[in-house]
Design a protein around this motif. Structure first.
Motif, PDB file in Angstrom:
ATOM      1  N   ARG A 154      57.639  77.926  30.695  1.00  0.00           N
ATOM      2  CA  ARG A 154      58.351  77.967  29.410  1.00  0.00           C
ATOM      3  C   ARG A 154      59.626  78.795  29.458  1.00  0.00           C
ATOM      4  NH1 ARG A 154      53.446  78.029  25.041  1.00  0.00           N
ATOM      5  NH2 ARG A 154      51.940  76.891  26.292  1.00  0.00           N
ATOM      6  N   ALA A 155      59.946  79.364  30.608  1.00  0.00           N
ATOM      7  CA  ALA A 155      61.108  80.241  30.695  1.00  0.00           C
ATOM      8  C   ALA A 155      62.404  79.443  30.685  1.00  0.00           C
ATOM      9  CB  ALA A 155      61.018  81.089  31.963  1.00  0.00           C
ATOM     10  N   SER A 156      63.349  79.886  29.876  1.00  0.00           N
ATOM     11  CA  SER A 156      64.632  79.206  29.739  1.00  0.00           C
ATOM     12  C   SER A 156      65.766  80.189  30.026  1.00  0.00           C
ATOM     13  CB  SER A 156      64.743  78.610  28.326  1.00  0.00           C
ATOM     14  OG  SER A 156      65.930  77.858  28.179  1.00  0.00           O
ATOM     15  N   LEU A 157      66.996  79.774  29.728  1.00  0.00           N
ATOM     16  CA  LEU A 157      68.182  80.605  29.962  1.00  0.00           C
ATOM     17  C   LEU A 157      68.478  81.438  28.716  1.00  0.00           C
ATOM     18  CD1 LEU A 157      70.438  77.900  31.658  1.00  0.00           C
ATOM     19  CD2 LEU A 157      69.018  79.636  32.775  1.00  0.00           C
ATOM     20  N   ARG A 158      68.704  82.697  28.928  1.00  0.00           N
ATOM     21  CA  ARG A 158      68.890  83.632  27.814  1.00  0.00           C
ATOM     22  C   ARG A 158      70.243  83.412  27.132  1.00  0.00           C
ATOM     23  NH1 ARG A 158      66.129  88.295  27.088  1.00  0.00           N
ATOM     24  NH2 ARG A 158      65.353  88.135  29.245  1.00  0.00           N
ATOM     25  N   SER A 159      70.225  83.477  25.810  1.00  0.00           N
ATOM     26  CA  SER A 159      71.490  83.435  25.077  1.00  0.00           C
ATOM     27  C   SER A 159      72.294  84.684  25.415  1.00  0.00           C
ATOM     28  CB  SER A 159      71.231  83.369  23.569  1.00  0.00           C
ATOM     29  OG  SER A 159      70.458  84.480  23.142  1.00  0.00           O
ATOM     30  N   GLN A 160      73.617  84.540  25.405  1.00  0.00           N
ATOM     31  CA  GLN A 160      74.490  85.635  25.852  1.00  0.00           C
ATOM     32  C   GLN A 160      75.310  86.179  24.695  1.00  0.00           C
ATOM     33  OE1 GLN A 160      76.499  83.563  29.103  1.00  0.00           O
ATOM     34  NE2 GLN A 160      75.089  84.469  30.572  1.00  0.00           N
ATOM     35  N   GLY A 161      74.836  87.282  24.126  1.00  0.00           N
ATOM     36  CA  GLY A 161      75.563  87.930  23.053  1.00  0.00           C
ATOM     37  C   GLY A 161      75.475  87.172  21.755  1.00  0.00           C
ATOM     38  N   PRO A 162      76.193  87.643  20.728  1.00  0.00           N
ATOM     39  CA  PRO A 162      76.194  86.976  19.426  1.00  0.00           C
ATOM     40  C   PRO A 162      76.745  85.555  19.534  1.00  0.00           C
ATOM     41  CG  PRO A 162      77.154  89.181  19.283  1.00  0.00           C
ATOM     42  CD  PRO A 162      77.013  88.862  20.735  1.00  0.00           C
ATOM     43  N   LEU A 163      76.229  84.670  18.716  1.00  0.00           N
ATOM     44  CA  LEU A 163      76.734  83.304  18.707  1.00  0.00           C
ATOM     45  C   LEU A 163      78.164  83.272  18.190  1.00  0.00           C
ATOM     46  CD1 LEU A 163      73.668  81.391  17.193  1.00  0.00           C
ATOM     47  CD2 LEU A 163      74.527  81.219  19.535  1.00  0.00           C
ATOM     48  N   PRO A 164      79.041  82.499  18.830  1.00  0.00           N
ATOM     49  CA  PRO A 164      80.398  82.354  18.297  1.00  0.00           C
ATOM     50  C   PRO A 164      80.362  81.644  16.952  1.00  0.00           C
ATOM     51  CG  PRO A 164      79.999  80.783  20.069  1.00  0.00           C
ATOM     52  CD  PRO A 164      78.820  81.704  20.050  1.00  0.00           C
ATOM     53  N   ALA A 165      81.329  81.919  16.133  1.00  0.00           N
ATOM     54  CA  ALA A 165      81.385  81.284  14.818  1.00  0.00           C
ATOM     55  C   ALA A 165      81.770  79.815  14.957  1.00  0.00           C
ATOM     56  CB  ALA A 165      82.409  82.000  13.934  1.00  0.00           C
ATOM     57  N   PRO A 166      81.304  78.958  14.032  1.00  0.00           N
ATOM     58  CA  PRO A 166      81.730  77.554  14.064  1.00  0.00           C
ATOM     59  C   PRO A 166      83.252  77.456  14.100  1.00  0.00           C
ATOM     60  CG  PRO A 166      80.000  77.868  12.437  1.00  0.00           C
ATOM     61  CD  PRO A 166      80.387  79.231  12.902  1.00  0.00           C
ATOM     62  N   GLY A 167      83.753  76.589  14.950  1.00  0.00           N
ATOM     63  CA  GLY A 167      85.197  76.470  15.106  1.00  0.00           C
ATOM     64  C   GLY A 167      85.757  77.424  16.136  1.00  0.00           C
ATOM     65  N   GLY A 168      84.920  78.298  16.668  1.00  0.00           N
ATOM     66  CA  GLY A 168      85.376  79.267  17.653  1.00  0.00           C
ATOM     67  C   GLY A 168      84.605  79.180  18.952  1.00  0.00           C
ATOM     68  N   MET A 169      84.256  77.982  19.356  1.00  0.00           N
ATOM     69  CA  MET A 169      83.494  77.817  20.598  1.00  0.00           C
ATOM     70  C   MET A 169      84.364  78.183  21.805  1.00  0.00           C
ATOM     71  SD  MET A 169      80.535  76.832  19.580  1.00  0.00           S
ATOM     72  CE  MET A 169      80.722  77.732  18.019  1.00  0.00           C
ATOM     73  N   PRO A 170      83.772  78.750  22.851  1.00  0.00           N
ATOM     74  CA  PRO A 170      84.549  79.126  24.039  1.00  0.00           C
ATOM     75  C   PRO A 170      85.294  77.928  24.628  1.00  0.00           C
ATOM     76  CG  PRO A 170      82.349  80.074  24.128  1.00  0.00           C
ATOM     77  CD  PRO A 170      82.353  79.131  22.971  1.00  0.00           C
ATOM     78  N   ALA A 171      86.532  78.140  24.994  1.00  0.00           N
ATOM     79  CA  ALA A 171      87.349  77.058  25.556  1.00  0.00           C
ATOM     80  C   ALA A 171      86.685  76.486  26.797  1.00  0.00           C
ATOM     81  CB  ALA A 171      88.742  77.582  25.895  1.00  0.00           C
ATOM     82  N   GLY A 172      86.664  75.151  26.888  1.00  0.00           N
ATOM     83  CA  GLY A 172      86.101  74.480  28.040  1.00  0.00           C
ATOM     84  C   GLY A 172      84.595  74.361  28.033  1.00  0.00           C
ATOM     85  N   SER A 173      83.932  74.899  27.006  1.00  0.00           N
ATOM     86  CA  SER A 173      82.472  74.865  26.956  1.00  0.00           C
ATOM     87  C   SER A 173      81.983  73.509  26.453  1.00  0.00           C
ATOM     88  CB  SER A 173      81.942  75.963  26.025  1.00  0.00           C
ATOM     89  OG  SER A 173      82.323  75.706  24.677  1.00  0.00           O
ATOM     90  N   THR A 174      80.709  73.249  26.710  1.00  0.00           N
ATOM     91  CA  THR A 174      80.090  72.026  26.172  1.00  0.00           C
ATOM     92  C   THR A 174      80.177  72.018  24.659  1.00  0.00           C
ATOM     93  OG1 THR A 174      78.542  72.010  28.036  1.00  0.00           O
ATOM     94  CG2 THR A 174      77.991  70.641  26.134  1.00  0.00           C
ATOM     95  N   MET A 175      79.985  73.169  24.030  1.00  0.00           N
ATOM     96  CA  MET A 175      80.044  73.240  22.572  1.00  0.00           C
ATOM     97  C   MET A 175      81.443  72.917  22.059  1.00  0.00           C
ATOM     98  SD  MET A 175      77.934  75.476  24.147  1.00  0.00           S
ATOM     99  CE  MET A 175      78.715  77.107  24.107  1.00  0.00           C
ATOM    100  N   ALA A 176      82.470  73.367  22.796  1.00  0.00           N
ATOM    101  CA  ALA A 176      83.846  73.066  22.387  1.00  0.00           C
ATOM    102  C   ALA A 176      84.107  71.566  22.450  1.00  0.00           C
ATOM    103  CB  ALA A 176      84.834  73.826  23.265  1.00  0.00           C
ATOM    104  N   ARG A 177      83.564  70.904  23.472  1.00  0.00           N
ATOM    105  CA  ARG A 177      83.739  69.453  23.576  1.00  0.00           C
ATOM    106  C   ARG A 177      83.035  68.728  22.431  1.00  0.00           C
ATOM    107  NH1 ARG A 177      83.025  70.707  29.115  1.00  0.00           N
ATOM    108  NH2 ARG A 177      80.837  70.008  29.081  1.00  0.00           N
TER     109      ARG A 177
END
Length: 323
Positions: A61-84
């Motif tokens: 059941r082990a997964s990848l840990r979230s890294q720090g606070p979630l970015p705000a909507p509209g502020g996804m890290p450049a080049g990330s899957t979320m930004a796409r």
């Protein structure tokens, strides 16, 4: 039968027929045998395929840990899957077929326990809970949609197994289901132990069917495309029982009060979100959303709305990480 479930049966069927013509199977049980409906008997499918990635019951059941606070909507890290995804304008999600009370049509929209999770993820990325394209899939084809890039993720009662972990990445577990048995009231059947030599139906491509195949009582497994197909066979007297996760069986028992859930749990079914191995950043982001839902009460509120018939709410599953 509730009006809510009646709507689910009719409206979801239309969506499924339009969307599901080309699913391909991935799970080792029983997709390679799925072309012919009816009894299934093959010892090759009684156990999870051996994992080559170091997966064990201890780290399953082990997964990848979230890294720090979630970015705000509209502020996804450049080049990330979320930004796409944000640039595209919507999240694309595979969901289950006939999955009341987890994913079903209500008041001309989709609702349910799984749908609440999907909309929270969409809102966290785009700022709008409605920016989702839902793609219903049969259990036998859901992982392939992730691997092929047809969807961003699948939220469809996918139980984590080592074999599946080799195909896709998983989020942390968001719900702990249990496999049980549904029978007609007055049948005298109290569990799978009473079904020796009798026909027990489960959806193809699920761990439920594998459990039936491997049970020492040696029931006759019958594979159908969806759990609802199994319910129809039970109503017609063509099978003696249906076995699936308790979440889905509770919906069936509400649909048909002549049925009841019996017997002890047959297996643990830890639900997690399936995501491409090529998108570890999305895995970490989704885990951050799941953590936030557990902490701010949304998980509990969703359980009380959709799954209260299963009993008092348990605590949300404790996330496990491998890094």
């Amino acid at each position: 039968m509730s009006a809510r479930f009646t709507l689910a049966c009719g409206a979801l069927a239309v969506v499924i027929l339009a969307a599901m013509a080309s699913d391909q199977g991935l799970d080792p049980v029983p997709d390679s045998m799925a072309a012919v409906p009816g009894p299934i008997a093959d010892a090759r499918f009684t156990a999870d395929a051996p994992a080559e990635s170091g997966c064990t019951p201890q780290n399953l059941r082990a997964s990848l840990r979230s890294q720090g606070p979630l970015p705000a909507p509209g502020g996804m890290p450049a080049g990330s899957t979320m930004a796409r995804i944000a640039e595209r304008g919507h999240l694309i999600v595979g969901i289950g077929q006939d999955a009341y009370p987890l994913a079903f049509p209500e008041d001309m929209t989709l609702a349910g326990f799984d749908i609440d999770i999907v909309r929270d993820i969409a809102e966290s990325i785009t700022g709008d809970r409605e920016r989702v394209v839902f793609r219903p899939h049969a259990a036998a084809g859901r992982l392939e949609t992730v691997r092929s890039g047809q969807v961003d993720l699948v939220v469809a009662t996918v139980s984590v197994t080592c074999w599946r972990r080799e195909q896709v990445e998983f989020s942390t577990v968001y719900y702990e289901a249990r496999q049980r048995v549904l029978v007609n009231r007055g049948s005298g059947i109290t569990g799978l132990e009473d079904l020796r030599g009798k026909r027990v139906c489960a959806a193809r491509g699920t761990t439920s069917l594998r459990t039936i195949l491997g049970h020492p009582a040696k029931p006759i497994p019958v594979g159908e495309p969806t759990p609802s197909d199994c319910l129809i066979l039970l109503q017609l007297g063509q099978v003696d029982a249906v076995s699936s996760d308790d979440t889905q069986l509770a919906g069936m028992a509400e649909q048909d009060p002549r049925t009841e859930i019996v017997g002890p749990p047959l297996s643990e079914e830890p639900y997690a979100i399936a995501i491409s191995k090529d998108s570890p950043d999305l895995v970490r982001f989704v885990n951050g959303v799941l953590e936030r839902r557990a902490q701010d009460g949304r998980w509990l509120a969703s359980y009380q709305r959709w799954l209260a018939e299963l009993g008092p709410p348990p605590p949300p599953p404790t996330p496990q990480y491998r890094d």
